[in-house]
Design a protein around this motif. Structure first.
Motif, PDB file in Angstrom:
ATOM      1  N   GLY A 136      -3.095   4.484  -9.947  1.00 48.22           N
ATOM      2  CA  GLY A 136      -2.006   4.011  -9.098  1.00 48.22           C
ATOM      3  C   GLY A 136      -0.916   3.272  -9.854  1.00 48.22           C
ATOM      4  O   GLY A 136      -0.004   2.702  -9.237  1.00 48.22           O
ATOM      5  N   LYS A 137      -0.963   3.297 -11.176  1.00 46.43           N
ATOM      6  CA  LYS A 137       0.005   2.543 -11.978  1.00 46.43           C
ATOM      7  C   LYS A 137       1.424   3.096 -11.815  1.00 46.43           C
ATOM      8  O   LYS A 137       2.363   2.356 -11.549  1.00 46.43           O
ATOM      9  CB  LYS A 137      -0.402   2.562 -13.453  1.00 46.43           C
ATOM     10  CG  LYS A 137      -1.810   2.054 -13.729  1.00 46.43           C
ATOM     11  CD  LYS A 137      -2.125   1.985 -15.204  1.00 46.43           C
ATOM     12  CE  LYS A 137      -1.999   3.308 -15.939  1.00 46.43           C
ATOM     13  NZ  LYS A 137      -2.950   4.334 -15.447  1.00 46.43           N
TER      14      LYS A 137
ATOM     15  N   LEU B 183      -1.818  -4.344  -2.596  1.00 49.61           N
ATOM     16  CA  LEU B 183      -1.537  -4.882  -3.922  1.00 49.61           C
ATOM     17  C   LEU B 183      -0.737  -6.176  -3.824  1.00 49.61           C
ATOM     18  O   LEU B 183       0.388  -6.187  -3.325  1.00 49.61           O
ATOM     19  CB  LEU B 183      -0.761  -3.859  -4.756  1.00 49.61           C
ATOM     20  CG  LEU B 183      -0.367  -4.293  -6.167  1.00 49.61           C
ATOM     21  CD1 LEU B 183      -1.611  -4.530  -7.013  1.00 49.61           C
ATOM     22  CD2 LEU B 183       0.541  -3.251  -6.822  1.00 49.61           C
TER      23      LEU B 183
ATOM     24  N   SER C  91       2.643  -0.181 -18.024  1.00 48.89           N
ATOM     25  CA  SER C  91       1.361   0.395 -17.655  1.00 48.89           C
ATOM     26  C   SER C  91       0.819   1.194 -18.828  1.00 48.89           C
ATOM     27  O   SER C  91       1.580   1.721 -19.640  1.00 48.89           O
ATOM     28  CB  SER C  91       1.519   1.317 -16.448  1.00 48.89           C
ATOM     29  OG  SER C  91       2.112   2.544 -16.839  1.00 48.89           O
TER      30      SER C  91
ATOM     31  N   SER D 103       0.847  -1.188   0.000  1.00 44.94           N
ATOM     32  CA  SER D 103       0.000   0.000   0.000  1.00 44.94           C
ATOM     33  C   SER D 103       0.882   1.238   0.000  1.00 44.94           C
ATOM     34  O   SER D 103       2.016   1.220   0.493  1.00 44.94           O
ATOM     35  CB  SER D 103      -0.910   0.031   1.238  1.00 44.94           C
ATOM     36  OG  SER D 103      -1.822  -1.045   1.238  1.00 44.94           O
ATOM     37  N   LYS D 104       0.351   2.305  -0.595  1.00 48.74           N
ATOM     38  CA  LYS D 104       1.046   3.582  -0.571  1.00 48.74           C
ATOM     39  C   LYS D 104       0.040   4.683  -0.290  1.00 48.74           C
ATOM     40  O   LYS D 104      -0.976   4.809  -0.981  1.00 48.74           O
ATOM     41  CB  LYS D 104       1.738   3.850  -1.913  1.00 48.74           C
ATOM     42  CG  LYS D 104       2.476   5.188  -1.962  1.00 48.74           C
ATOM     43  CD  LYS D 104       3.620   5.248  -0.961  1.00 48.74           C
ATOM     44  CE  LYS D 104       4.359   6.576  -1.041  1.00 48.74           C
ATOM     45  NZ  LYS D 104       5.483   6.639  -0.062  1.00 48.74           N
TER      46      LYS D 104
ATOM     47  N   THR E 110       2.586   5.035  -9.512  1.00 47.65           N
ATOM     48  CA  THR E 110       3.026   4.892  -8.118  1.00 47.65           C
ATOM     49  C   THR E 110       3.578   3.498  -7.872  1.00 47.65           C
ATOM     50  O   THR E 110       4.602   3.322  -7.198  1.00 47.65           O
ATOM     51  CB  THR E 110       1.855   5.167  -7.155  1.00 47.65           C
ATOM     52  OG1 THR E 110       1.408   6.513  -7.327  1.00 47.65           O
ATOM     53  CG2 THR E 110       2.279   4.954  -5.703  1.00 47.65           C
ATOM     54  N   THR E 111       2.922   2.489  -8.435  1.00 45.45           N
ATOM     55  CA  THR E 111       3.412   1.112  -8.293  1.00 45.45           C
ATOM     56  C   THR E 111       4.789   0.967  -8.924  1.00 45.45           C
ATOM     57  O   THR E 111       5.704   0.364  -8.325  1.00 45.45           O
ATOM     58  CB  THR E 111       2.425   0.127  -8.940  1.00 45.45           C
ATOM     59  OG1 THR E 111       1.156   0.225  -8.287  1.00 45.45           O
ATOM     60  CG2 THR E 111       2.935  -1.301  -8.842  1.00 45.45           C
TER      61      THR E 111
ATOM     62  N   VAL F 122      -2.280   3.295  -3.653  1.00 45.55           N
ATOM     63  CA  VAL F 122      -2.276   1.859  -3.917  1.00 45.55           C
ATOM     64  C   VAL F 122      -2.708   1.162  -2.634  1.00 45.55           C
ATOM     65  O   VAL F 122      -2.269   1.537  -1.545  1.00 45.55           O
ATOM     66  CB  VAL F 122      -0.873   1.367  -4.345  1.00 45.55           C
ATOM     67  CG1 VAL F 122      -0.866  -0.150  -4.529  1.00 45.55           C
ATOM     68  CG2 VAL F 122      -0.428   2.058  -5.626  1.00 45.55           C
TER      69      VAL F 122
ATOM     70  N   LEU G  38      -6.302  -2.206 -12.766  1.00 44.36           N
ATOM     71  CA  LEU G  38      -6.190  -1.411 -11.546  1.00 44.36           C
ATOM     72  C   LEU G  38      -7.212  -0.289 -11.573  1.00 44.36           C
ATOM     73  O   LEU G  38      -7.341   0.417 -12.575  1.00 44.36           O
ATOM     74  CB  LEU G  38      -4.779  -0.837 -11.432  1.00 44.36           C
ATOM     75  CG  LEU G  38      -4.330  -0.307 -10.076  1.00 44.36           C
ATOM     76  CD1 LEU G  38      -4.116  -1.470  -9.103  1.00 44.36           C
ATOM     77  CD2 LEU G  38      -3.041   0.502 -10.203  1.00 44.36           C
TER      78      LEU G  38
ATOM     79  N   GLY H 268      -6.507   2.340  -7.077  1.00 44.21           N
ATOM     80  CA  GLY H 268      -5.481   1.726  -6.249  1.00 44.21           C
ATOM     81  C   GLY H 268      -5.674   0.264  -5.955  1.00 44.21           C
ATOM     82  O   GLY H 268      -4.813  -0.363  -5.326  1.00 44.21           O
ATOM     83  N   HIS H 269      -6.772  -0.325  -6.409  1.00 47.58           N
ATOM     84  CA  HIS H 269      -7.080  -1.735  -6.141  1.00 47.58           C
ATOM     85  C   HIS H 269      -6.900  -2.566  -7.408  1.00 47.58           C
ATOM     86  O   HIS H 269      -7.339  -2.153  -8.489  1.00 47.58           O
ATOM     87  CB  HIS H 269      -8.528  -1.890  -5.659  1.00 47.58           C
ATOM     88  CG  HIS H 269      -8.805  -1.229  -4.347  1.00 47.58           C
ATOM     89  ND1 HIS H 269      -8.736  -1.899  -3.145  1.00 47.58           N
ATOM     90  CD2 HIS H 269      -9.156   0.045  -4.056  1.00 47.58           C
ATOM     91  CE1 HIS H 269      -9.034  -1.069  -2.164  1.00 47.58           C
ATOM     92  NE2 HIS H 269      -9.297   0.124  -2.689  1.00 47.58           N
TER      93      HIS H 269
END
Length: 299
Positions: free
Chosen positions: A41-42, A22, A185, A10-11, A44-45, A19, A202, A205-206
């Motif tokens: 959230g792509k 994940l 992404s 998670s972020k 960020t991941t 996120v 995604l 964030g999920h």
């Protein structure tokens, strides 16, 4: 080998979650499409995979290494095209690629790499004079330089014309054939579907679904439609509904529309011809990953 593994990652930025929990697994040698709208959230991941930012919770391994403790080794074995890629305006295309090779202590031919992305004629031009699409292709060249084990592409279709989009797809396929793992992404869902082995969707964030493009269409209940132009009356429709695999059939204004799996389309056409139905033309409308995303995100 598992190339990317995130566990309950998670972020959070302040009180906002980018996120959430994940769990992601990407195996060696596949093209994995990480898909979703802007803000899902792509990026960020990807930033967490490369240790540009650290997760608020959870653990990450890349190439079997800890994403935080072994970041330098991961970077040396990974080619990355970041979102919002920028060039050094005073350096040539050749110098950009040579810089990457030297930084990663890798061997390679800048001319051959730049030829692959359609920049062979601009190899000694200063990148500040490149168009946006040319700069994006230069970023792709820098990512693949030195034949990295893992290729991470964040929105690689950004700023590209149709030729550039096809070029990216061709490069991704070639890198997979070489044995690399490709993780990218995109919010351009229809392009990604053409090249991905596995897809993760995604939203907010999920991770809402994961599988092959076909599996995701099936999970979402996205259907294939066979559209047949004919002058025959709708009397043929009742018989079509009895065909194996056919879910529904309708007739309107000279067109029969059959809802069925793609694999059943050919059999439907053959049986109609065998029954004497005059087929002027037909078209198969297959549901897309974008259709599946909309269905799953709204579920």
């Amino acid at each position: 080998m598992t190339v990317i593994q995130t566990t309950e990652v998670s972020k959070r930025y302040g009180g906002e979650s980018a996120v959430v929990d994940l769990d992601l697994t990407v195996e060696d040698g596949v093209v994995y499409g990480f898909l979703g709208p802007n803000g899902a959230g792509k990026s960020t991941t990807i930033d967490m995979l490369m240790n540009y930012t650290r997760p608020s919770a959870g653990s990450i391994t890349v190439l079997g290494l800890d994403a935080q403790e072994d970041a330098s080794e991961i970077h040396a074995r990974t080619g990355i095209l970041p979102d919002q890629f920028g060039v050094y305006s005073t350096l040539t295309g050749r110098e950009h690629v040579r810089y990457v090779l030297d930084a990663n202590d890798a061997t390679g031919n800048p001319e051959a790499v730049l030829d692959r992305v359609g920049l062979g004629d601009a190899i000694d031009q200063r990148a500040g004079g490149y168009s946006k699409g040319m700069q994006q292709r230069l970023g792709l060249a820098m990512a693949i330089a030195g034949e990295p084990e893992l290729l991470i592409l964040d929105e690689p279709f950004s700023g590209l014309d149709p030729y550039g989009v096809r070029l990216v797809r061709d490069v991704v396929e070639a890198e997979r054939d070489r044995g690399a793992t490709v993780f990218f992404s995109s919010h351009v869902l229809d392009q990604v579907e053409r090249v991905c082995d596995q897809v993760g969707l995604l939203a907010n964030g999920h991770l809402i679904a994961e599988g092959t493009p076909t599996e995701l269409r099936d999970i979402a209940g996205v259907q294939t439609r066979l559209c047949i132009e004919t002058a025959d009356e709708d009397l043929a429709v009742e018989g079509i509904r009895d065909f194996d695999g056919v879910e529904d059939a309708t007739y309107d204004a000279g067109e029969i529309v059959v809802t069925c799996p793609r694999t059943a389309c050919y059999q439907v056409l053959r049986r109609l011809e065998g029954a004497g139905v005059s087929i002027r033309s037909f078209d198969v409308e297959q549901g897309t990953i974008e259709d599946a995303f909309v269905e799953l995100a709204d579920a």
